[in-house]
Design a protein around this motif. Sequence first.
Motif, PDB file in Angstrom:
ATOM      1  N   SER A  19       0.835  -1.205   0.000  1.00 26.09           N
ATOM      2  CA  SER A  19       0.000   0.000   0.000  1.00 26.09           C
ATOM      3  C   SER A  19       0.871   1.257   0.000  1.00 26.09           C
ATOM      4  N   THR A  20       1.944   1.234   0.789  1.00 28.16           N
ATOM      5  CA  THR A  20       2.866   2.364   0.829  1.00 28.16           C
ATOM      6  C   THR A  20       3.497   2.588  -0.538  1.00 28.16           C
ATOM      7  N   ALA A  21       3.902   1.506  -1.199  1.00 27.12           N
ATOM      8  CA  ALA A  21       4.518   1.611  -2.522  1.00 27.12           C
ATOM      9  C   ALA A  21       3.568   2.269  -3.517  1.00 27.12           C
ATOM     10  N   GLN A  22       2.312   1.908  -3.448  1.00 26.28           N
ATOM     11  CA  GLN A  22       1.327   2.491  -4.363  1.00 26.28           C
ATOM     12  C   GLN A  22       1.126   3.982  -4.081  1.00 26.28           C
ATOM     13  N   GLN A  23       1.150   4.356  -2.795  1.00 23.91           N
ATOM     14  CA  GLN A  23       1.035   5.774  -2.436  1.00 23.91           C
ATOM     15  C   GLN A  23       2.218   6.574  -2.974  1.00 23.91           C
ATOM     16  N   VAL A  24       3.407   6.025  -2.795  1.00 22.34           N
ATOM     17  CA  VAL A  24       4.616   6.728  -3.234  1.00 22.34           C
ATOM     18  C   VAL A  24       4.642   6.814  -4.762  1.00 22.34           C
ATOM     19  N   LYS A  25       4.239   5.766  -5.428  1.00 19.71           N
ATOM     20  CA  LYS A  25       4.175   5.759  -6.894  1.00 19.71           C
ATOM     21  C   LYS A  25       3.280   6.890  -7.393  1.00 19.71           C
ATOM     22  N   LYS A  26       2.131   7.037  -6.778  1.00 22.32           N
ATOM     23  CA  LYS A  26       1.198   8.089  -7.181  1.00 22.32           C
ATOM     24  C   LYS A  26       1.820   9.468  -7.008  1.00 22.32           C
ATOM     25  N   LYS A  27       2.505   9.681  -5.870  1.00 21.24           N
ATOM     26  CA  LYS A  27       3.121  10.982  -5.606  1.00 21.24           C
ATOM     27  C   LYS A  27       4.197  11.302  -6.639  1.00 21.24           C
ATOM     28  N   LEU A  28       4.993  10.314  -6.999  1.00 25.32           N
ATOM     29  CA  LEU A  28       6.066  10.540  -7.966  1.00 25.32           C
ATOM     30  C   LEU A  28       5.503  10.784  -9.363  1.00 25.32           C
ATOM     31  N   GLU A  29       4.473  10.043  -9.724  1.00 24.70           N
ATOM     32  CA  GLU A  29       3.871  10.228 -11.043  1.00 24.70           C
ATOM     33  C   GLU A  29       3.214  11.594 -11.170  1.00 24.70           C
ATOM     34  N   GLU A  30       2.722  12.126 -10.062  1.00 23.80           N
ATOM     35  CA  GLU A  30       2.151  13.476 -10.081  1.00 23.80           C
ATOM     36  C   GLU A  30       3.218  14.525 -10.396  1.00 23.80           C
ATOM     37  N   LYS A  31       4.490  14.178 -10.119  1.00 25.06           N
ATOM     38  CA  LYS A  31       5.615  15.069 -10.425  1.00 25.06           C
ATOM     39  C   LYS A  31       6.251  14.720 -11.772  1.00 25.06           C
ATOM     40  N   ASN A  32       5.542  13.869 -12.540  1.00 28.82           N
ATOM     41  CA  ASN A  32       5.968  13.490 -13.899  1.00 28.82           C
ATOM     42  C   ASN A  32       7.227  12.627 -13.930  1.00 28.82           C
ATOM     43  N   PHE A  33       7.443  11.847 -12.871  1.00 27.53           N
ATOM     44  CA  PHE A  33       8.517  10.869 -12.894  1.00 27.53           C
ATOM     45  C   PHE A  33       7.982   9.536 -13.398  1.00 27.53           C
ATOM     46  N   GLN A  34       8.849   8.778 -14.039  1.00 28.60           N
ATOM     47  CA  GLN A  34       8.501   7.414 -14.417  1.00 28.60           C
ATOM     48  C   GLN A  34       8.753   6.505 -13.220  1.00 28.60           C
ATOM     49  N   VAL A  35       7.864   5.564 -12.974  1.00 22.85           N
ATOM     50  CA  VAL A  35       7.962   4.727 -11.771  1.00 22.85           C
ATOM     51  C   VAL A  35       7.730   3.263 -12.119  1.00 22.85           C
ATOM     52  N   MET A  36       8.558   2.397 -11.514  1.00 23.61           N
ATOM     53  CA  MET A  36       8.392   0.951 -11.651  1.00 23.61           C
ATOM     54  C   MET A  36       8.259   0.341 -10.260  1.00 23.61           C
ATOM     55  N   LEU A  37       7.206  -0.411 -10.007  1.00 23.88           N
ATOM     56  CA  LEU A  37       7.065  -1.141  -8.752  1.00 23.88           C
ATOM     57  C   LEU A  37       7.810  -2.470  -8.872  1.00 23.88           C
ATOM     58  N   LEU A  38       8.638  -2.781  -7.880  1.00 25.33           N
ATOM     59  CA  LEU A  38       9.499  -3.955  -7.931  1.00 25.33           C
ATOM     60  C   LEU A  38       9.300  -4.806  -6.685  1.00 25.33           C
ATOM     61  N   THR A  39       9.022  -6.075  -6.871  1.00 28.27           N
ATOM     62  CA  THR A  39       8.935  -6.998  -5.743  1.00 28.27           C
ATOM     63  C   THR A  39       9.160  -8.406  -6.268  1.00 28.27           C
ATOM     64  N   ALA A  40       9.316  -9.348  -5.366  1.00 28.61           N
ATOM     65  CA  ALA A  40       9.531 -10.747  -5.753  1.00 28.61           C
ATOM     66  C   ALA A  40       9.076 -11.647  -4.608  1.00 28.61           C
ATOM     67  N   SER A  41       8.931 -12.920  -4.901  1.00 28.45           N
ATOM     68  CA  SER A  41       8.368 -13.858  -3.928  1.00 28.45           C
ATOM     69  C   SER A  41       9.365 -14.273  -2.853  1.00 28.45           C
ATOM     70  N   ASP A  42      10.667 -14.139  -3.128  1.00 28.31           N
ATOM     71  CA  ASP A  42      11.668 -14.475  -2.115  1.00 28.31           C
ATOM     72  C   ASP A  42      12.932 -13.666  -2.363  1.00 28.31           C
TER      73      ASP A  42
END
Length: 294
Positions: A19-42
């Motif tokens: 949820s935090t990652a999604q919030q931060v992504k939104k804030k950065l995109e509002e400033k016209n930055f490109q954003v990639m969410l990154l995670t993995a299972s282990d």
Amino acid sequence: MVCYGIFFNPNAGDGESKSTAQQVKKKLEEKNFQVMLLTASDAVKAIEMLIEKIKIIDKLIVIGGDGTLNIVGTAFITGKRTVPLGVIPGGTINNFAKRWKIPTEIEKAVDIIMAGETRKVSIGQCGNKAIISSFTFGRLADISNDVRQSEKRKYGLVVYPYKAFRHVGGNTSYLVKYKTEKETVTLKTWVALVTTTSYVGGLPYTFHDENAFHISILNNIGLKKIKAYLTYAFTGQMKGKKTITYISSEKISIENMDESVEIQTRIDGDPGPNLPLTLEWRKDFIDLMVSTEM
């Protein structure tokens, strides 16, 4: 266009990092930055993924605690490439973030990242694995193994002294050789704690502040030394105790002198390799986004 990667471990701390990652992504995109969410299972898959992604992103934001940061540091080491690093604390203790005065509030942490100020920060290395905050073995590692993630969430730091008290008096000291650039000593070791800063558990535990490993060795503990031990367990204050040997070094080799036992280590709160091994200092390795007041 500047591209940010946001790496998060959905299992870290309170489990709200997605949820935090999604919030931060939104804030950065509002400033016209490109954003990639990154995670993995282990952790293994996360390291492999990050090694590839840091080739194409400009900056990396990590949401999590010391264990999650360790994954990133290990990817930097094994991938032989780093990018400026921002941290949004999301673990239980967040020792690294507290040392560098990174606020736990999302808004304030994002403000620091957006400001873009960085400073060089050193970490440790054990084989191909990073040491972001701490390396331990002996009874402290056993205590940590005895603390479940659910207990940390429910009781906080007080769970460690409670577990520590239960372990006092056990016949679990190890004969260990420590070799640095300056000296070689063999000590009966109940707990060895190696940190990358003068902080542990989010609190300062020594007045030393060298740009090197802080190595504190708690010698054999029995009931006669329980007062000194409990002072350490409750406050983290180790300096000045006769039961403590303190060493500072940029490189240290640690060898188990008793072949009849295996000594497992812990790195940033997770199981590490068995002794023998060598720790090496990576000076000014990370460009960390910090407050302009640092």
